[in-house]
Design an enzyme around this catalytic site. Structure first.
Site, PDB file in Angstrom:
ATOM      1  N   ASP A 184       0.804  -1.233   0.000  1.00 45.68           N
ATOM      2  CA  ASP A 184       0.000   0.000   0.000  1.00 45.68           C
ATOM      3  C   ASP A 184       0.835   1.281   0.000  1.00 45.68           C
ATOM      4  OD1 ASP A 184       1.047  -0.064   2.553  1.00 45.68           O
ATOM      5  OD2 ASP A 184      -0.872   0.094   3.592  1.00 45.68           O
ATOM      6  N   HIS A 185       2.132   1.177   0.304  1.00 46.18           N
ATOM      7  CA  HIS A 185       2.948   2.378   0.504  1.00 46.18           C
ATOM      8  C   HIS A 185       3.678   2.876  -0.738  1.00 46.18           C
ATOM      9  CE1 HIS A 185       2.241   2.422   4.757  1.00 46.18           C
ATOM     10  NE2 HIS A 185       3.231   3.254   5.019  1.00 46.18           N
ATOM     11  N   ASP A 202       3.808  -0.680  11.355  1.00 46.78           N
ATOM     12  CA  ASP A 202       3.347   0.646  10.952  1.00 46.78           C
ATOM     13  C   ASP A 202       2.777   1.327  12.184  1.00 46.78           C
ATOM     14  OD1 ASP A 202       2.540   2.269   8.254  1.00 46.78           O
ATOM     15  OD2 ASP A 202       1.070   2.598   9.833  1.00 46.78           O
ATOM     16  N   ARG A 257      -1.708  13.229   9.846  1.00 43.61           N
ATOM     17  CA  ARG A 257      -0.540  14.030  10.213  1.00 43.61           C
ATOM     18  C   ARG A 257      -0.400  15.199   9.265  1.00 43.61           C
ATOM     19  NH1 ARG A 257       3.345   8.786  11.406  1.00 43.61           N
ATOM     20  NH2 ARG A 257       2.541   8.421  13.489  1.00 43.61           N
ATOM     21  N   SER A 298       7.114   7.210  14.661  1.00 46.01           N
ATOM     22  CA  SER A 298       7.805   6.313  13.740  1.00 46.01           C
ATOM     23  C   SER A 298       7.824   4.881  14.234  1.00 46.01           C
ATOM     24  CB  SER A 298       9.241   6.788  13.532  1.00 46.01           C
ATOM     25  OG  SER A 298       9.940   5.868  12.735  1.00 46.01           O
ATOM     26  N   ARG A 316       9.183   2.764  12.085  1.00 46.82           N
ATOM     27  CA  ARG A 316      10.107   2.254  11.083  1.00 46.82           C
ATOM     28  C   ARG A 316      11.521   2.150  11.634  1.00 46.82           C
ATOM     29  NH1 ARG A 316       6.936   6.717   8.266  1.00 46.82           N
ATOM     30  NH2 ARG A 316       5.048   5.602   7.761  1.00 46.82           N
TER      31      ARG A 316
END
Length: 688
Positions: free
Chosen positions: A129-130, A194, A464, A575, A577
């Site tokens: 999806d990213h 995520d 965001r 984050s 990630r």
């Protein structure tokens, strides 16, 4: 019960008395088993195990439990022996499943492959999806993404097939919407790579955002560690009405707690007002709990969730959850660490006319683009409400003057809004339906209506709005609101604003997620240097010249010079990630010294073998100058709860010593000593 008995009776008549006991027992046993999803018919929901663990813990603690505690403690590896103190002890947990989006899955799967294990130990999925960039429209953008990201998609699909990980191809939808529609169920514990994984709390789940190394632990069958969370109770009374939307609830909570007020805690919603919010609305609220630093958020099981499960083809799960409802709601008389009360009937939409504010700040008054979508507001309900307003505008002969985009959360939602005419209405009013993906919300937007550096205003239903988040243009002013007003008069403002760790930028850097050296050129390029208030411009102490952060770090590494980062509050906010931890590790960093950390990032740093440290006295932050040399003392005797010392040597020859805290436990110290959690895993495999 009547159907149950009839089934047994029919089996008895058909098979005769001699075979009766065996076959009837088998039928009853099959009836009791309900699959976790349609895609995993041999993985079953185990409420009996959840109940057993909860009973053990409740007896030990001798008190009522919150819903969060029931689900978390219900997944303990050792419910009888685990030390449980909110906010202090580390819990060893056994999550039910893992979910990964395609950007973070690259590194997670590479780490899992290097572990040497043949298959994942728990149901796991990858969601593409990213990497789909919004440019023209859904079909064209999807095809372009398949061509550009062909290598990444092939790797993830083939790795998934080999190691038993489900693969959702590009165009299938946003990870969190796919999870909600297919895999989430009340009482499940899921970890996802995520930060908006908590979206699943809208269906009564404990869904927690983690780094890829944490996902590897769970996929490898290793107990996953989580600091025992505090529990913030949000009591909802009254009823949502008028223009007030679920997003206004979380914006209200965020205004109270701020962007770090939820750190180390689960936000648990309860009270009579819960029933006035739809299941996808509850998911929206839980999704944006990430913006206050919460570990996750959750709602209690109710008829809204039951209906959603039934409407998404999971009636058996709905019935089973209903039978076990006592496990899926808080105990009467349970205690929260903090309680917030919100009367939904009095809650007003977080919408202000930006005219006067914009004039005061010199912002553009014209809204250039309105954008509906993201994992926060891309459900069928969101699309339907926006389409309803669009239809009213069309009936009055009106169309959008500004550009307007719509991003469905999944292929199921896209197909349904096409079937029901919503998509046509949104197009007729002037909208463009984009691919089922994250798109502009994460910076995947090839925006061409303005030049970079040109001041402009956009309004989104995203989660965001920090600088350059959506279009890589630092001059864009982004205002966050709910989807409903966007097709009509997009002139709204909310006060929620974040500062995600700059090493985790999305957009153009996503394609390097599987290439550590390339993505390390992103290291802290958005951080402000206290020496000159400049972004990505720091002094190289070996040459005396200024350069970009990655360049200086590479120069230090080449000359065997270790370095540390000194930062402010809530470092790594937003984050999940691990690249934000991998990058400094790769380029020779040794420690990150800050006033406070965001939970996920602190864990990621530990996993990658770095030292996340905090000032015992936050005022000591001001004692450190950019040209200082720092020696960290006491690492040979590193132990849980034992502070370290840092000797700061100033350029004038003077020095001073400060105290630094850490949150390492015994297991995490072993990660550090081995160089990383993955290294430690390999050491243990050799010993086995």
């Amino acid at each position: 019960m009547a159907t149950y008995c009839l089934t047994a009776a029919r089996l008895q008549l058909a098979l005769g008395q001699g075979a009766r006991r065996f076959h009837v027992a088998a039928a009853l046993n099959a009836k009791a088993k309900v699959a976790m999803s349609h895609f995993e018919p041999n993985s079953y929901i185990n409420y009996d195990k959840l109940r057993s663990n909860i009973d053990i813990v409740r007896k030990r603690l001798n008190r009522p439990l919150t819903l969060s505690e029931k689900i978390v403690y219900g997944h303990l590896d050792d419910p009888a022996g685990q030390e449980i103190v909110r906010g202090r002890t580390y819990l060893r947990l056994r999550p039910d499943r893992v979910a990964m989006q395609d950007a973070t899955a690259q590194m997670a799967m590479l780490q899992f492959i290097s572990s040497g294990l043949p298959k994942v130990a728990v149901p796991s999925t990858i969601h593409c999806d990213h990497l789909i960039e919004a440019q023209i429209g859904g079909a064209q953008d999807l095809q372009r993404a398949k061509e550009v990201n062909h290598e990444v998609y092939n790797f993830l699909a083939s790795a998934g097939a080999k190691y038993g990980v489900g693969f959702w191809k590009p165009g299938s939808g946003i990870i969190h919407q796919i999870i909600l529609e297919n895999y989430a169920y009340p009482g499940v514990m899921l970890i996802g790579t995520d930060s908006h994984t908590p979206n699943g709390g809208g269906l009564g789940c404990i869904c927690i955002g983690v780094g890829g190394a944490d996902a590897v632990d769970v996929m490898a069958g290793i107990p996953w560690e989580l600091k025992c969370p505090n529990v913030i109770g949000v009591k909802l009374t009254g009823t949502l009405a008028g223009w007030t939307s679920p997003k206004d609830v979380i914006l209200k909570v965020a205004g109270i707690l701020t962007v770090k007020g939820g750190t180390g805690a689960i936000v648990e919603y309860h009270g009579p007002g819960v029933d006035s919010i739809s299941c996808t609305g509850m998911a929206t609220i839980c999704n944006m709990g990430a913006e206050i630093g919460a570990t996750t958020s959750v709602f209690p099981f109710n008829h809204r969730m039951k209906t959603y499960l039934e409407k998404t083809g999971r009636g058996e799960i709905a019935a089973l959850a209903n039978e076990n409802q006592d496990l899926l709601v808080p105990d009467s008389g349970c205690n929260y660490d903090q309680i917030i009360e919100i009367n939904l009937s009095e809650l007003k939409p977080h919408i202000n006319d930006i005219g006067s504010v914009a004039e005061k700040n010199g912002w553009p008054l014209d809204v250039k683009v309105g954008l509906i979508g993201s994992c926060t507001n891309s459900s069928y309900e969101d699309m339907g409400r926006a389409a309803s307003l669009a239809k009213q505008a069309l009936d009055k002969g009106l169309k959008c003057k500004a550009q307007f985009t719509v991003t469905p959360g999944s292929e199921q939602i896209r197909a349904t809004i096409e079937r029901d005419g919503f998509a046509k209405v949104l197009r007729d009013v002037g909208g463009v339906v984009l691919a089922n993906a994250c798109g502009p919300c994460i910076g995947q937007w090839d925006r061409r209506d303005i030049k970079k550096g040109e001041k402009n205003t956009i309004v989104t239903s995203f989660n965001r709005n920090f600088t350059a988040r959506n279009d890589a243009n630092p001059a864009t002013h982004a205002f966050v609101t709910s989807p409903e007003p966007l097709p009509s008069t997009p002139t709204m403002e909310t006060t929620l604003r974040t500062s995600e760790c700059s090493s985790s930028a999305a957009g153009p850097w996503l394609k390097f997620r599987g290439h550590l050296d390339n993505i390390s050129n992103n290291l802290l390029i958005g951080a402000v240097n206290i020496e000159n208030d400049a972004v990505n411009k720091i002094r190289n102490l070996l040459t005396g010249e200024f350069g970009g952060v990655p360049d200086v770090a590479r120069h230090y590494k080449k000359h065997n010079v270790s370095w540390v980062v000194v930062g402010d509050e809530n470092y790594g906010e937003g984050s999940s990630r691990e690249h934000a931890a991998l990058e400094p590790r790769h380029l020779g960093g040794r420690a990150i010294i800050v006033k406070s950390f965001a939970r996920i990032h602190e864990t990621n740093l530990k996993k990658q073998g770095l030292l996340p440290l905090t000032f015992s006295n936050p005022a000591d932050y001001d004692k450190i100058c950019p040209d200082d040399k720092i020696s960290i003392v006491g690492l040979k005797s590193l132990a849980p709860g034992k502070p370290l010392k840092a000797v700061i040597k100033h350029s004038d020859g003077s020095s001073e010593t400060i105290e630094l805290n850490h949150t390492f436990n015994e297991t995490q110290i072993e990660w550090f000593q081995a160089g990383s959690a993955l290294n430690r895993m390999k050491e243990l495999q050799k010993c086995a």
